[in-house]
Design an enzyme around this catalytic site. Structure first.
Site, mmCIF file in Angstrom:
data_model
loop_
_atom_site.group_PDB
_atom_site.id
_atom_site.type_symbol
_atom_site.label_atom_id
_atom_site.label_comp_id
_atom_site.label_asym_id
_atom_site.label_seq_id
_atom_site.Cartn_x
_atom_site.Cartn_y
_atom_site.Cartn_z
ATOM 1 N N HIS A 112 0.830 -1.208 0.000
ATOM 2 C CA HIS A 112 0.000 0.000 0.000
ATOM 3 C C HIS A 112 0.864 1.257 0.000
ATOM 4 C CE1 HIS A 112 -3.458 2.579 1.145
ATOM 5 N NE2 HIS A 112 -2.506 3.264 1.768
ATOM 6 N N GLU A 113 1.789 1.334 0.945
ATOM 7 C CA GLU A 113 2.602 2.548 1.054
ATOM 8 C C GLU A 113 3.506 2.722 -0.156
ATOM 9 O OE1 GLU A 113 1.865 4.744 3.070
ATOM 10 O OE2 GLU A 113 0.649 3.594 4.475
ATOM 11 N N HIS A 131 1.783 4.512 -2.829
ATOM 12 C CA HIS A 131 1.871 5.973 -2.684
ATOM 13 C C HIS A 131 3.184 6.498 -3.254
ATOM 14 C CE1 HIS A 131 -1.768 6.685 -0.490
ATOM 15 N NE2 HIS A 131 -1.413 6.006 0.587
ATOM 16 N N HIS A 151 2.829 6.742 -6.896
ATOM 17 C CA HIS A 151 1.943 7.866 -7.241
ATOM 18 C C HIS A 151 2.715 9.185 -7.160
ATOM 19 C CE1 HIS A 151 -2.453 9.483 -6.749
ATOM 20 N NE2 HIS A 151 -1.974 9.677 -7.962
ATOM 21 N N GLU A 170 -6.163 7.612 -1.622
ATOM 22 C CA GLU A 170 -5.780 6.258 -1.230
ATOM 23 C C GLU A 170 -6.058 5.218 -2.309
ATOM 24 O OE1 GLU A 170 -4.152 5.640 1.519
ATOM 25 O OE2 GLU A 170 -4.312 7.681 2.286
ATOM 26 N N TYR A 202 -11.134 6.778 2.978
ATOM 27 C CA TYR A 202 -10.494 5.468 2.871
ATOM 28 C C TYR A 202 -11.433 4.447 2.229
ATOM 29 C CZ TYR A 202 -6.157 6.445 5.363
ATOM 30 O OH TYR A 202 -4.917 6.923 5.705
#
Length: 674
Positions: A469-470, A473, A476, A498, A610
């Site tokens: 997940h991180e 980011h 992105h 998110e 979220y």
């Protein structure tokens, strides 16, 4: 999660010979005095840039010297200061962290001052009055800049505008103080050996000792395994009381002040409440739309979640006997959820952990991202860094070899460090005046299991998912091709922020990918056994109703706190929502809202995002399910239509372009078994 420090760069003295820096002004070795001086000097330079923009005559105004110049001045300032602010989250020195936090306040207050200036607002109005035809990202930058000034009070009488400005500046200080208090909370409980029944020998061996007692802290890598495995309810209760009361003395007054100030500022600006103000730029547009979404989802989960709670209560009764109460307490639910997975699905989380050494997972995760998105990562030697445990990587395009940007990894806990997992943009990617692109720099910060004697760092499957997940980011933030800082990377609508990362969480549930990420820590050639993998996949949606209700609860608490009539007692309100929505009551004597960092860390009235984002994430993933999760052509399309766009066009347009159709909710409900 996105780190609250948006960008990052520092001016300072000479770098040590042979040290590689991804951005020349970037420094991590500054003293507290140097941090504050650099932050002050950077603001002075920015003020000079703004004064020049304001001084231009109305006839001479162009998009480049006014609208783009304002964006440049803002992001030049960020790139000259955010490094100091980032040190407030990661430095080993408490005095450096304090100085970094103060610099973060300066950054926030500078932005408040910028959008409160009448001369700059008039400059934008003067350019707008010329009715120059703008298209695409240029037109969007003008529209968003006008909205930013409106939301800062442009059009209000000067006294009210100043009042809004002063409130925002005070809020900037409160937000930094609140999150610093959480990060520096070092509560713990002392237990004797009997009270640690159920904890593995490896876990116990890592605990600090005080005489014949063991010190169990409230940091994530300690708290979650403890709550999942400690058999004694009294032990779990003691630690949960500490965990959910972190920073309560200092943070409850800060939260109450912030809620009152946000409400006051919203009303001065003509909004009925802060939630409507905060959600206006988002995809939801209004608080009632966000609330209706949460209510609709909660209704769909009602039957499922009650059945799940009944199953946990049956386990509790079996473990504790007929005298057990008929409540899943806050200190119970992680333990019995974990036990359910072990008993019903036969998933042994400690055994699973043995197959996910951190170094292997990171290497294989990076390989997945490289193959999927058409990238190449390379470890940089002798990098500029803030701690020996960090690593710096270069990102290039796999096809053409073009340099794209850089990212750091900082994965293990230490005293005073940011306590969760987050991705921080350190330098923002954008177009420069000479036509070149500034190469972005980001950092993934986490608090994973630390290596111990004879045993490397090992990850739970949840932690593997968090890493994916991180790192989503990070992609992105660094792959963005937006021209302007305002739209670069994850500077998107908050309720879409998110989605790209949540979409990429799905890869850790794909059997082939999951096998590639695994390798027993004693023999890396031994992959996760197929039998265990099948059990994990079968347990994927175990207690998904209760888990999702917990997220809904957080979202509804957040909206309630920022409503037109916020609660006078935030703790009582929290307890009411916990009882009503999550089906897991809040423990008496705790104040969980005091450590609810999202309330003060950029997600105020935005926590619903979220789940809102998750709907879009699962819809995007449905395309990969249909065409192949490691399909490089589709991965490239995702990179180009979602990651590279940032907010340079409307998020809904990016979604529809990638999907080839309007977004739908069906894939989300299917993903949670409904």
């Amino acid at each position: 999660m996105i780190g609250s420090v948006l960008l990052f760069a520092i001016a300072g003295g000479m770098l040590q010979a042979g040290v590689f820096t991804p951005y020349e002004p970037l420094r991590f070795d500054l003293t507290p005095t140097e941090i504050l001086e650099d932050c002050t000097n950077a603001r002075k330079r920015a003020e000079t840039d703004l004064a020049h923009i304001a001084s231009l005559s109305a006839p001479s105004r162009t998009f480049d010297n006014t609208v783009w110049a304002l964006d440049r001045a803002l992001f030049d300032f960020y790139d000259a200061t955010s490094g100091e602010a980032f040190l407030g989250e990661v430095s080993v020195s408490s005095s450096v962290r304090d100085a970094g936090h103060q610099c973060e306040v300066t950054i926030s207050q500078f932005t408040v001052d910028l959008y409160s200036r009448e001369d700059l607002a008039k400059a934008i109005d003067d350019f707008t009055a010329k009715r120059v035809t703008l298209r695409g990202e240029d037109a969007r930058l003008l529209d968003k800049t006008l909205l930013d000034f409106k939301r800062s009070g442009w059009g209000l009488p000067a006294p009210k505008r100043r009042e809004v400005r002063d409130i925002r500046k005070r809020l900037a200080q409160l937000e930094v103080d609140f999150n610093r208090n959480i990060a520096e909370s070092n509560d713990y409980v002392l237990f004797n050996k009997d009270q640690l029944d159920g904890l593995s020998d490896g876990f116990i061996a890592k605990l600090a000792r005080q005489g014949d007692q063991y010190k169990v802290g409230v940091d994530y890598p300690t708290y979650f395994p403890f709550m999942e495995n400690a058999r004694r309810a009294d032990s779990r209760r003691l630690l949960e009381l500490k965990f959910n009361d972190r920073a309560s003395r200092t943070n409850i007054p800060l939260l109450q002040e912030a809620l009152a100030l946000r409400r006051k500022a919203a009303r001065l600006l003509g909004y009925s409440n802060h939630a409507d103000f905060a959600i206006e730029p988002n995809m939801a547009r209004r608080a009632d739309s966000a609330g209706a979404f949460l209510s609709r989802l909660r209704a769909r989960l009602k039957s499922l979640s009650r059945d799940e709670r009944s199953a946990l209560l049956s386990l509790k009764s079996a473990m504790e006997g007929p005298s057990a109460d008929k409540v899943i307490h806050a200190w119970d639910w992680r333990y019995y959820d974990h036990l359910l997975r072990k008993t019903k699905f036969d998933v042994d989380s400690e055994l699973v952990r043995e197959y996910f050494p951190t170094d292997l997972v990171v290497d294989q995760m990076l390989d997945v991202y490289q193959r999927l998105l058409g990238l190449k990562f390379r470890v940089m030697r002798s990098p500029l860094t803030w701690h020996p445990e960090t690593t710096l990587y270069e990102i290039t395009d796999a096809a053409g070899g073009e340099l794209i940007g850089y990212f750091y990894t900082d994965l293990f806990p230490r005293d005073g460090k940011y306590g969760h997992a987050a991705a921080f943009t350190l330098v923002v990617g954008r177009r420069l005046t000479d036509g070149r692109r500034q190469r972005p720099v980001s950092a993934i910060v986490a608090n994973l299991d630390k290596p111990s004697s004879g045993r490397p760092s090992l990850l739970s499957h949840d932690e593997v998912e968090t890493l994916f997940h991180e790192f989503g980011h990070i992609m992105h933030q660094t792959l963005s091709k937006a021209n302007y800082g305002r739209f670069s990377g994850s500077n998107v609508a908050r309720d879409f922020m998110e989605a790209p990362s949540q979409m990429l969480e799905n890869w850790v549930w794909d059997p082939v990918v999951l096998q590639s990420l695994s390798g027993h820590y004693r023999d890396r050639t031994k992959k996760l056994p197929r039998e265990l993998l099948d059990k994990m996949l079968a347990a994927k949606n175990a207690d998904i109703g209760l888990t999702t209700l917990r997220q809904i609860m957080f979202g509804e608490i957040d909206l309630d706190y920022h409503s037109a009539n916020p609660p006078s007692d935030t703790t009582k309100a929290y307890g009411r929502f916990a009882e009503k929505i999550s089906l897991v009551p809040m423990s008496a004597g705790t104040h969980p809202e005091a450590s609810f960092g999202h309330l003060m860390g950029g997600y105020d009235a935005g926590y619903y995002g979220y789940l809102w984002s998750k709907v879009y994430a699962q819809d995007m993933f449905s395309v990969f399910q249909a065409q192949g999760v490691m399909n490089p052509t589709l991965g490239r399309r995702y990179r180009e239509q979602i990651l590279e766009q940032g907010s340079s066009r409307d998020e809904a347009d990016s979604l529809q372009t990638f999907l080839g159709r309007p977004p739908q909710e069906d894939a989300f409900f299917k993903s949670i078994g409904l």
